[in-house]
Design a protein around this motif. Structure first.
Motif, PDB file in Angstrom:
ATOM      1  N   VAL A 159      36.513  34.622  38.635  1.00  0.00           N
ATOM      2  CA  VAL A 159      35.179  34.050  38.795  1.00  0.00           C
ATOM      3  C   VAL A 159      34.467  34.687  39.990  1.00  0.00           C
ATOM      4  O   VAL A 159      33.271  34.999  39.926  1.00  0.00           O
ATOM      5  CB  VAL A 159      35.258  32.520  38.949  1.00  0.00           C
ATOM      6  N   TYR A 176      30.347  34.497  32.012  1.00  0.00           N
ATOM      7  CA  TYR A 176      31.253  33.379  32.282  1.00  0.00           C
ATOM      8  C   TYR A 176      32.001  32.976  31.022  1.00  0.00           C
ATOM      9  O   TYR A 176      33.139  32.487  31.085  1.00  0.00           O
ATOM     10  CB  TYR A 176      30.478  32.205  32.877  1.00  0.00           C
ATOM     11  N   VAL A 179      35.089  35.040  30.842  1.00  0.00           N
ATOM     12  CA  VAL A 179      36.105  34.526  31.757  1.00  0.00           C
ATOM     13  C   VAL A 179      36.792  33.312  31.151  1.00  0.00           C
ATOM     14  O   VAL A 179      38.024  33.193  31.184  1.00  0.00           O
ATOM     15  CB  VAL A 179      35.472  34.161  33.120  1.00  0.00           C
ATOM     16  N   TYR A 190      35.986  25.638  34.171  1.00  0.00           N
ATOM     17  CA  TYR A 190      35.261  26.720  34.839  1.00  0.00           C
ATOM     18  C   TYR A 190      34.416  26.161  35.978  1.00  0.00           C
ATOM     19  O   TYR A 190      34.386  26.716  37.082  1.00  0.00           O
ATOM     20  CB  TYR A 190      34.387  27.445  33.817  1.00  0.00           C
ATOM     21  N   ARG A 194      34.496  26.709  40.243  1.00  0.00           N
ATOM     22  CA  ARG A 194      33.349  26.992  41.106  1.00  0.00           C
ATOM     23  C   ARG A 194      33.267  26.009  42.276  1.00  0.00           C
ATOM     24  O   ARG A 194      32.959  26.396  43.410  1.00  0.00           O
ATOM     25  CB  ARG A 194      32.057  26.993  40.302  1.00  0.00           C
TER      26      ARG A 194
END
Length: 272
Positions: A159, A176, A179, A190, A194
């Motif tokens: 990320v 994203y 990922v 996800y 973050r």
């Protein structure tokens, strides 16, 4: 693991690996390191394993031993690929600077030994190579950067790389969603990554940076309403009112520390 014994291990490993880097060619470093480290394990870990990890089962002790061996070998192999850079950097250093780098390598070997994701060893090596470029790296500098790296998983690093590339790599195609697919995670997971990066200080949010812009947008909207009402009272043609655009969403971006962190540990190219 007792701290004094652990320090002995890291110090010995340091002598093996760094001496090999300086005295052995890049083509044979990995093989020499493998043999040397295997010998180290035979002489030290087998004899003292029980005292190093008292009270734990033999299975756990065996696991620790295998991880120590695999991680240290991997470190030597990755370092072999960067031997020319390290040698050139060290040639420019004074004896005192070289001694300091030796000392800092002992700390780094602690992270090598303890790392649970072997894929991260290459990032530890990248950091060490960067360290040999510094004129006066300190213990606090090394521990701060490597403590953060220790907290990250490969997913977190993916990320981080994605956000860095979105800023500096003009032809970056990864998103994203890529990922998420590559690591088999949901959007909620996800987003959790973050927030973890935000907690560690490598991410920040755009909220604070955009509050002033939002206030300007609100003031303009109020002014437009005043003009609208004034024309309404005078029966003039009414202008179309626009909804004020709010910019201060809680969106993430790399912090200044995060950018430096990526440059230190990841092999990245900046195209801006």
């Amino acid at each position: 693991m007792r701290q004094d014994n652990k320090k002995d291990i890291t110090g010995t490993a340091k002598d093996i690996v760094l001496t090999s880097v300086l005295d052995v060619g890049s083509e044979t470093l990995a093989d020499v390191a493998k043999e040397s480290i295997t010998g180290l394990l035979g002489e030290m870990i087998i004899d003292t394993g029980a005292s190093l990890i008292p009270g734990l089962s033999g299975a756990v002790s065996s696991y620790k031993r295998v991880r120590f061996e695999k991680n240290t070998k991997h470190f030597a192999e990755e370092l072999a690929l960067r031997i020319d850079e390290v040698r050139l950097n060290l040639e420019k250093k004074t004896d005192d600077q070289k001694q300091k780098i030796d000392q800092l390598l002992e700390y780094i070997m602690d992270y090598v030994i303890d790392e649970q994701q072997e894929e991260k060893i290459k990032y530890i090596v990248n950091g060490f190579v960067r360290l040999t470029e510094h004129e006066s790296a300190t213990e606090d500098f090394v521990l701060t950067y490597y403590d953060v790296l220790k907290e990250l998983r490969i997913l977190d690093i993916s990320v981080l790389r994605l956000y860095y590339h979105s800023l500096y790599v003009l032809d970056e195609k990864e998103t994203y969603r890529d990922v998420m697919e590559n690591h088999g995670i949901t959007y909620q997971q996800y987003n959790s990554v973050r927030h973890n990066l935000l907690r560690l200080g490598v991410f920040t949010t755009k909220t604070d940076n955009k509050v002033t812009d939002d206030l300007d947008s609100l003031f303009k909207a109020v002014k437009d309403i005043q003009i609208y009402l004034d024309k309404l009272l005078k029966n003039k043609s009414l202008p179309k009112l626009k909804q004020p655009k709010m910019l201060s969403k809680d969106s993430f971006e790399l912090s200044s520390f995060g950018k430096d962190f990526v440059k230190f540990f990841l092999e990245v190219e900046q195209q801006q």
